[in-house]
Design a protein around this motif. Sequence first.
Motif, mmCIF file in Angstrom:
data_model
loop_
_atom_site.group_PDB
_atom_site.id
_atom_site.type_symbol
_atom_site.label_atom_id
_atom_site.label_comp_id
_atom_site.label_asym_id
_atom_site.label_seq_id
_atom_site.Cartn_x
_atom_site.Cartn_y
_atom_site.Cartn_z
ATOM 1 N N GLY A 212 0.828 -1.198 0.000
ATOM 2 C CA GLY A 212 0.000 0.000 0.000
ATOM 3 C C GLY A 212 0.864 1.249 0.000
ATOM 4 O O GLY A 212 1.977 1.244 0.550
ATOM 5 N N ARG A 213 0.367 2.287 -0.638
ATOM 6 C CA ARG A 213 1.116 3.554 -0.669
ATOM 7 C C ARG A 213 0.283 4.666 -0.039
ATOM 8 O O ARG A 213 -0.941 4.552 0.093
ATOM 9 C CB ARG A 213 1.505 3.914 -2.108
ATOM 10 C CG ARG A 213 2.334 2.821 -2.760
ATOM 11 C CD ARG A 213 3.014 3.275 -4.048
ATOM 12 N NE ARG A 213 3.659 2.132 -4.710
ATOM 13 C CZ ARG A 213 4.845 1.642 -4.371
ATOM 14 N NH1 ARG A 213 5.541 2.199 -3.397
ATOM 15 N NH2 ARG A 213 5.354 0.595 -5.013
ATOM 16 N N ALA A 214 0.967 5.741 0.329
ATOM 17 C CA ALA A 214 0.310 6.820 1.077
ATOM 18 C C ALA A 214 -0.795 7.504 0.277
ATOM 19 O O ALA A 214 -1.675 8.151 0.862
ATOM 20 C CB ALA A 214 1.352 7.838 1.520
ATOM 21 N N ASP A 215 -0.779 7.358 -1.061
ATOM 22 C CA ASP A 215 -1.856 7.957 -1.863
ATOM 23 C C ASP A 215 -3.056 7.002 -1.976
ATOM 24 O O ASP A 215 -4.012 7.286 -2.712
ATOM 25 C CB ASP A 215 -1.348 8.348 -3.259
ATOM 26 C CG ASP A 215 -0.889 7.153 -4.085
ATOM 27 O OD1 ASP A 215 -0.998 6.002 -3.591
ATOM 28 O OD2 ASP A 215 -0.407 7.359 -5.219
ATOM 29 N N GLY A 216 -2.986 5.863 -1.284
ATOM 30 C CA GLY A 216 -4.107 4.925 -1.285
ATOM 31 C C GLY A 216 -4.028 3.881 -2.377
ATOM 32 O O GLY A 216 -4.874 2.974 -2.433
ATOM 33 N N SER A 217 -3.006 3.964 -3.220
ATOM 34 C CA SER A 217 -2.877 2.969 -4.292
ATOM 35 C C SER A 217 -2.203 1.705 -3.754
ATOM 36 O O SER A 217 -1.564 1.737 -2.697
ATOM 37 C CB SER A 217 -2.062 3.536 -5.461
ATOM 38 O OG SER A 217 -0.745 3.814 -5.033
ATOM 39 N N VAL A 218 -2.365 0.601 -4.481
ATOM 40 C CA VAL A 218 -1.702 -0.647 -4.092
ATOM 41 C C VAL A 218 -0.998 -1.264 -5.293
ATOM 42 O O VAL A 218 -1.418 -1.079 -6.438
ATOM 43 C CB VAL A 218 -2.676 -1.701 -3.504
ATOM 44 C CG1 VAL A 218 -3.246 -1.273 -2.187
ATOM 45 C CG2 VAL A 218 -3.766 -2.054 -4.475
#
Length: 234
Positions: A212-218
């Motif tokens: 997971g990334r801080a922008d909500g993407s995976v």
Amino acid sequence: MDVDTAKRAAGTAAAALVDDGARVGLGTGSTSRWFVLALAQRVRSGLRVTGVATSEETAQLAIEEGIPLGELDGGGLDVAVDGADAVDDDLRLIKGAGGALVREKIVAAAAARFVVVVDDTKLHGHLAGVIPVEVIPFGSEHTLRLLAATGAEFAFRQRNGRPAMSDNGNLLAEGMFGRIEDPEGLAARLDAIPGVVGHGLFLGMADLVVVGRADGSVEQRSPAAPGDRVAAGG
Ligand code: 5RP
């Protein structure tokens, strides 16, 4: 937009991978917590699962959230989902900061598919850092000396001024390692020490890593097929 957003994205994406009727290993830690919460939401919408918890803490959460629990002894698992403290380029893991490493390894090994959920700060080119080792209390200082011979200083984890105990009633030793050049060799040395119940190196176990990334993407990472690295010139 923070690390918790990233953990939530990974946990939620992993919950979407669980099939109806599955027996599911439920990991421990803050990223696994997001997985359990997202899975519980699917259960409330009609998904049928049986969870097997890797810690008392996770069992409590699953009960509160309405996920039916079962025993590992009741049969194998279709999937286990758990967090990690470090993931290298070959999807080798360090786990166990939450102290649940032994149950986590038993559950992961019992699953047809082991899915790891992490935020992207856990990704590293190589493994390094604290490796937890669960040690039985009998002869524990002696075991600590044997652990030190692997090349790191080990000490028992403390909680409220006393040695921390695992859910299994054992001590948790921790060794701080710099870059680990040979994780398999280190794992074999740790496994060979009498008194060691288990350690936080999970090698060759991950079937999928959901990042997971801080922008909500995976992003999903799978182990390289044999020969891929050679073919890529590595
Ligand atoms: C517990 C674990 C955890 O999965 C690991 O420490 C990662 O935790 P978090 O998701 O809170 O960063 O191995 O024993």
